[in-house]
Design an enzyme around this catalytic site. Structure first.
Site, PDB file in Angstrom:
ATOM      1  N   HIS A 257       0.802  -1.220   0.000  1.00  0.00           N
ATOM      2  CA  HIS A 257       0.000   0.000   0.000  1.00  0.00           C
ATOM      3  C   HIS A 257       0.832   1.265   0.000  1.00  0.00           C
ATOM      4  CE1 HIS A 257      -3.516  -2.501   1.837  1.00  0.00           C
ATOM      5  NE2 HIS A 257      -3.397  -2.676   0.539  1.00  0.00           N
TER       6      HIS A 257
ATOM      7  N   CYS B 104       3.159  15.576 -13.059  1.00  0.00           N
ATOM      8  CA  CYS B 104       4.361  15.124 -13.809  1.00  0.00           C
ATOM      9  C   CYS B 104       5.058  13.941 -13.131  1.00  0.00           C
ATOM     10  CB  CYS B 104       5.336  16.293 -13.947  1.00  0.00           C
ATOM     11  SG  CYS B 104       6.120  16.766 -12.395  1.00  0.00           S
TER      12      CYS B 104
ATOM     13  N   GLY C 283      -1.193  -9.197  12.834  1.00  0.00           N
ATOM     14  CA  GLY C 283      -1.773  -7.881  13.112  1.00  0.00           C
ATOM     15  C   GLY C 283      -2.595  -7.308  11.979  1.00  0.00           C
TER      16      GLY C 283
END
Ligand code: BV8
Ligand code: ZN
Length: 246
Positions: free
Chosen positions: A117, A128, A186
């Protein structure tokens, strides 16, 4: 802590280990999780801030939310859970496949990491695609503008509705498929396609071990559940390994 013999046997014979981690491994570094009782998303729902539309609607608000989280990450230290994973690299071929954007696995010393992620320390211009590391940006709470083209600069994290970086996902998936043991640490295992990673491990014949303070969507699917804090359980696994690997 007494581990079941089947798990100890797997640890003894394993060569490749994958750690699929989520926000819970950083909870003991005082970084709030997403969906726990102190979860950052209890106060708002993720689509409100962690999406490109939200950013375009209110770039300063979204930038400020990430700036606040970056400040928390900068004050945070890797905890014994992160350190134990890095320490296991002395005994196994270890790959970390993380949903976290907090950079703590790298700071703990892990060397093979797939960040599904993104990473809160990296940013890029939406026009750009010039990259900016956080320190290069004046840390104001208003969204920075690109020095080259004046475009808006955003965090290099995967928002809802956005594709995951292909190399990171396929690299993590391949490591999982070839792993002997895949630890799921977790994570509430509700976000996709990230949660396909431990499923790929299982399909590839890996022994799935969940480390969490409570049961999750994956609990019925794993081979072994270790209930407790990652910062307490993972160092105990490293201790066991040292007994028979040294
Ligand atoms: C995609 C980065 C499509 C940003 C994150 C509507 C619109 C669009 C998509 C969707 C939609 N509905 C559903 C979807 C799919 C969506 C999704 O999965 N939604 C979920 C909520 C249902 N997925 C996406 O949008 C993905 N992209 O699908 O694109 C597409 C396809 C093709 C072409 C174009 C587009 C993108 C998902 C990525 C979103 N970004 N983060 C940011 O951080 O700001 S997700 C976010 O959740 C974090 O990355 C986090 O890591 C991740 C998962 O959460 P967890 O890590 O599991 O954390 P959580 O708090 O939930 O759980 C903590 C756990 O730890 C708990 O179990 C707790 O018990 C445990 N714990 C606590 N303390 C400890 C502990 N365990 C051990 N020790 C402790 N001490
Ligand atoms: Zn630019």
């Amino acid at each position: 802590m007494n581990f079941k013999q089947e798990f100890l046997d797997k640890l003894l014979s394993a060569k490749k280990i994958v750690f699929f981690t989520g926000a819970g491994i950083s909870a003991e570094s005082n970084i709030p999780t997403f969906r726990g009782k102190d979860g950052i998303w209890n106060k708002m729902n993720p689509e409100e801030l962690a999406s490109f539309d939200a950013f375009m609607r209110n770039p300063d608000l979204v930038w400020e939310w990430y700036q606040q989280r970056r400040d928390i990450v900068h004050k945070a230290q890797p905890n014994p859970g992160h350190v134990a994973i890095a320490g296991l690299e002395k005994h196994y071929d270890v790959t970390v496949v993380t949903q976290n954007i907090d950079n703590l696995h790298r700071r703990a010393g892990s060397t093979k990491i797939f960040e599904l992620h993104g990473n809160i320390e990296r940013n890029f211009c939406i026009e750009c695609h010039t990259f900016y590391n956080s320190p290069d940006l004046e840390t104001t709470n208003t969204v920075p503008k690109c020095k080259k083209c004046g475009g808006l600069v955003r965090p290099d994290v995967v928002w809802f509705g956005e594709m995951l970086p292909q190399d990171e996902f396929s690299g993590g998936e391949k490591a999982a498929e070839w792993s002997d043991i895949c630890f799921v640490v977790g994570t509430s295992a509700v976000v996709y396609p990230a949660t396909y990673i431990p499923m790929s491990a299982k399909r590839g014949g890996s022994y799935l071990v969940e480390v969490n303070i409570e049961s999750t969507e994956l609990s019925s699917y794993v081979d072994y559940s270790l209930f407790g804090k990652a910062g307490e359980i993972l160092p105990k696994i490293l201790e066991e390994v040292k007994k028979f690997k040294n």
